[in-house]
Write a protein that holds these residues in place. Structure first.
Motif, PDB file in Angstrom:
ATOM      1  N   THR A   1      23.606 -49.399 -25.069  1.00 52.27           N
ATOM      2  CA  THR A   1      22.183 -48.868 -24.951  1.00 52.27           C
ATOM      3  C   THR A   1      21.110 -49.981 -25.023  1.00 52.27           C
ATOM      4  O   THR A   1      21.237 -50.630 -26.330  1.00 52.27           O
ATOM      5  CB  THR A   1      21.867 -47.863 -25.838  1.00 52.27           C
ATOM      6  N   THR A   2      19.963 -50.153 -24.243  1.00 56.11           N
ATOM      7  CA  THR A   2      19.018 -51.084 -24.314  1.00 56.11           C
ATOM      8  C   THR A   2      17.694 -50.341 -24.533  1.00 56.11           C
ATOM      9  O   THR A   2      17.406 -49.339 -23.973  1.00 56.11           O
ATOM     10  CB  THR A   2      18.900 -52.242 -22.973  1.00 56.11           C
TER      11      THR A   2
ATOM     12  N   ASP B   1       7.844 -40.497 -37.896  1.00 55.68           N
ATOM     13  CA  ASP B   1       6.620 -41.113 -37.647  1.00 55.68           C
ATOM     14  C   ASP B   1       6.589 -41.839 -36.282  1.00 55.68           C
ATOM     15  O   ASP B   1       5.405 -42.576 -36.305  1.00 55.68           O
ATOM     16  CB  ASP B   1       6.311 -41.965 -39.138  1.00 55.68           C
ATOM     17  N   GLY B   2       7.108 -41.975 -35.349  1.00 55.25           N
ATOM     18  CA  GLY B   2       7.236 -42.581 -34.154  1.00 55.25           C
ATOM     19  C   GLY B   2       7.271 -43.962 -34.197  1.00 55.25           C
ATOM     20  O   GLY B   2       7.291 -44.673 -33.095  1.00 55.25           O
ATOM     21  N   PHE B   3       8.000 -44.589 -35.356  1.00 52.12           N
ATOM     22  CA  PHE B   3       8.349 -46.144 -35.460  1.00 52.12           C
ATOM     23  C   PHE B   3       9.879 -46.341 -35.593  1.00 52.12           C
ATOM     24  O   PHE B   3      10.213 -47.318 -35.886  1.00 52.12           O
ATOM     25  CB  PHE B   3       7.468 -46.566 -36.426  1.00 52.12           C
ATOM     26  N   SER B   4      10.501 -45.267 -35.043  1.00 52.91           N
ATOM     27  CA  SER B   4      12.170 -45.510 -34.861  1.00 52.91           C
ATOM     28  C   SER B   4      12.531 -44.885 -33.669  1.00 52.91           C
ATOM     29  O   SER B   4      12.138 -43.747 -32.972  1.00 52.91           O
ATOM     30  CB  SER B   4      12.742 -44.736 -36.037  1.00 52.91           C
ATOM     31  N   ASN B   5      13.508 -45.187 -32.915  1.00 49.34           N
ATOM     32  CA  ASN B   5      14.225 -44.720 -31.987  1.00 49.34           C
ATOM     33  C   ASN B   5      15.074 -43.773 -32.144  1.00 49.34           C
ATOM     34  O   ASN B   5      16.084 -44.411 -33.030  1.00 49.34           O
ATOM     35  CB  ASN B   5      14.671 -45.892 -30.929  1.00 49.34           C
ATOM     36  N   ALA B   6      15.399 -42.664 -31.429  1.00 44.44           N
ATOM     37  CA  ALA B   6      16.253 -41.826 -31.752  1.00 44.44           C
ATOM     38  C   ALA B   6      17.380 -41.914 -30.446  1.00 44.44           C
ATOM     39  O   ALA B   6      16.961 -41.732 -29.501  1.00 44.44           O
ATOM     40  CB  ALA B   6      15.903 -40.271 -31.900  1.00 44.44           C
ATOM     41  N   HIS B   7      18.654 -42.229 -30.907  1.00 42.01           N
ATOM     42  CA  HIS B   7      19.679 -42.270 -30.057  1.00 42.01           C
ATOM     43  C   HIS B   7      20.768 -40.989 -30.327  1.00 42.01           C
ATOM     44  O   HIS B   7      21.059 -41.025 -31.442  1.00 42.01           O
ATOM     45  CB  HIS B   7      20.367 -43.284 -29.878  1.00 42.01           C
TER      46      HIS B   7
ATOM     47  N   PHE C   1      34.048 -43.705 -34.832  1.00 44.45           N
ATOM     48  CA  PHE C   1      32.756 -44.141 -34.184  1.00 44.45           C
ATOM     49  C   PHE C   1      32.085 -45.396 -34.968  1.00 44.45           C
ATOM     50  O   PHE C   1      31.960 -45.347 -36.008  1.00 44.45           O
ATOM     51  CB  PHE C   1      31.827 -42.904 -34.441  1.00 44.45           C
ATOM     52  N   ARG C   2      31.846 -46.256 -34.194  1.00 46.72           N
ATOM     53  CA  ARG C   2      31.143 -47.593 -34.603  1.00 46.72           C
ATOM     54  C   ARG C   2      29.810 -47.606 -33.669  1.00 46.72           C
ATOM     55  O   ARG C   2      29.657 -47.429 -32.503  1.00 46.72           O
ATOM     56  CB  ARG C   2      32.153 -48.697 -34.648  1.00 46.72           C
ATOM     57  N   LEU C   3      28.696 -48.247 -34.376  1.00 48.41           N
ATOM     58  CA  LEU C   3      27.620 -48.778 -33.521  1.00 48.41           C
ATOM     59  C   LEU C   3      27.281 -50.161 -34.361  1.00 48.41           C
ATOM     60  O   LEU C   3      27.587 -50.377 -35.442  1.00 48.41           O
ATOM     61  CB  LEU C   3      26.614 -47.673 -33.758  1.00 48.41           C
ATOM     62  N   ALA C   4      26.885 -50.910 -33.560  1.00 52.82           N
ATOM     63  CA  ALA C   4      26.564 -52.501 -33.947  1.00 52.82           C
ATOM     64  C   ALA C   4      25.396 -52.899 -33.196  1.00 52.82           C
ATOM     65  O   ALA C   4      25.256 -52.786 -31.970  1.00 52.82           O
ATOM     66  CB  ALA C   4      27.746 -53.331 -33.762  1.00 52.82           C
TER      67      ALA C   4
ATOM     68  N   MET D   1      22.304 -52.063 -28.438  1.00 53.20           N
ATOM     69  CA  MET D   1      22.999 -51.278 -29.399  1.00 53.20           C
ATOM     70  C   MET D   1      24.465 -50.932 -28.709  1.00 53.20           C
ATOM     71  O   MET D   1      24.698 -50.272 -27.579  1.00 53.20           O
ATOM     72  CB  MET D   1      22.583 -50.126 -29.883  1.00 53.20           C
ATOM     73  N   TYR D   2      25.466 -51.595 -29.280  1.00 49.85           N
ATOM     74  CA  TYR D   2      26.769 -51.316 -28.941  1.00 49.85           C
ATOM     75  C   TYR D   2      27.420 -50.283 -29.542  1.00 49.85           C
ATOM     76  O   TYR D   2      27.506 -49.955 -31.010  1.00 49.85           O
ATOM     77  CB  TYR D   2      27.742 -52.557 -29.207  1.00 49.85           C
TER      78      TYR D   2
END
Length: 345
Positions: free
Chosen positions: A180-181, A196-202, A212-215, A279-280
């Motif tokens: 995910t880019t 607060d709008g300074f983070s992206n939600a996936h 489940f892994r994210l990297a 994000m992988y």
């Protein structure tokens, strides 16, 4: 005394996977002979929290006696375990050090998931150096993760058993990473707030997932960017995070609950007003099957025995990062997983 300084404690945090130091720092410590296994922190007490069969612990003791002394080991073994000390006698001049090994073995009666306690005392003519011993038995011991590469390949690892009974190894995956880019903006106050709008939600809808892994590895964003990751479960509870210095973020969730999981990528320090990242993510299925296969594995367990499991894979596409798992199932059900990481990037 048992000396342990900054380097020893830094290696300990690496062994605990706390993410305090970079892999490069950890490699430096290992290259200089500083052990990262948590049980080998040079501390007076001796603790093994997951003993399946046999475990050897290393310690180095330094004499602060006023003269030459010969110390002899006296052991009170935890109930259910045998303890041997090698060497069991050491002679030291003032300021001299000696390294010894303590081997703890389940004699067949050490209980699983219960602590048992004993001690080791080095006795000399005028001195006694005391170390408590704490041991908790485990059903099995195996690597948390093994690594490989190539579209076709194989790997082997050992498993040690802390019980006698049935055993089955299962293969799950391999699966390629989903990438995910996105671009995240700088948070002015550098405090994570999902609203607060300074983070992206996936969001990720998980069902029947073993792991489940994210990297976000360093090469997946700009140099010197420092992005952090926060993971919320389907109930909306924060259950994991990765906030290491720089951007080298990894979060692992074993047996995640079915439902919608939310991952926030926080712009703690972007390069300029924002930073782009890849994000992988992997969702290794709970069901067996796929291009990872078990070539050889034991079909039963005997307490204290060490057996070898060999796996192989085909069709791991070049240029992609793959993840799978070997499940370990015994009389009580699923005992744990060994991840199989095949990086063909």
């Amino acid at each position: 005394v048992y000396d342990a300084g900054l380097f020893e404690y830094a290696a300990f945090t690496f062994g605990m996977n706390w993410g305090v130091f970079s892999p490069g720092s950890c490699a430096f410590l290992e290259a200089n002979g500083i052990p990262s296994e948590p049980w080998n922190l040079n501390y007076p007490s001796i603790g093994v929290s997951e003993l399946a069969g046999t475990q050897t612990v290393i310690r180095t003791v330094t004499s602060v006696a006023s003269g030459k002394e010969t110390f002899k080991a006296k052991v009170v073994a935890p109930p259910g375990y045998d303890v041997t000390v090698t060497p069991n006698s050491i002679t030291l001049n003032p300021g001299d050090s000696a390294t010894f090994e303590v081997t703890i073995t389940n004699d067949g009666s050490g209980p699983v998931d219960e602590w048992r306690f004993g001690s080791l005392t080095w006795k000399a003519s005028k001195y006694a150096v005391y170390s408590p011993i704490a041991v908790k038995g485990a059903l099995f011991s195996a690597p948390a993760e093994i690594f490989g590469s190539g579209e076709t390949g194989s790997a082997s690892f050992d498993v040690q058993f802390g019980y006698t009974g049935s055993y089955t190894a299962g293969a799950h995956g391999l699966i390629p990473a989903t990438i995910t880019t996105a671009t995240v903006v700088q948070d002015p106050d550098q405090e994570f707030d999902p609203d607060d709008g300074f983070s992206n939600a996936h969001t990720f809808n998980l069902s029947g997932v073993a792991f489940f892994r994210l990297a976000i590895p360093p090469e997946a964003t700009e140099p010197d960017a420092d992005l952090d990751v926060y993971v919320f479960d389907p109930n909306g509870d924060l259950v994991a995070s990765s906030t290491a210095g720089g951007t080298e973020e990894v979060v692992d969730i074993s047996l995640p609950a079915d439902g919608t999981w939310t991952v926030y990528v926080h712009g703690w320090q972007t390069i300029g007003p924002d930073s782009t990242y890849d994000m992988y993510t992997w969702a290794v299925p709970l069901a067996t099957g796929g291009n990872l296969v078990i070539d050889s594995a034991p079909t039963s367990a005997t307490i204290g025995s060490v057996e070898t499991i060999t796996v192989s894979w085909t069709g791991a596409t070049a240029g992609q990062w793959h993840l799978g798992a070997v499940s370990h199932t015994g009389d009580s059900g699923l005992m744990g997983l060994t991840l199989v990481n095949v990086d063909n990037r």
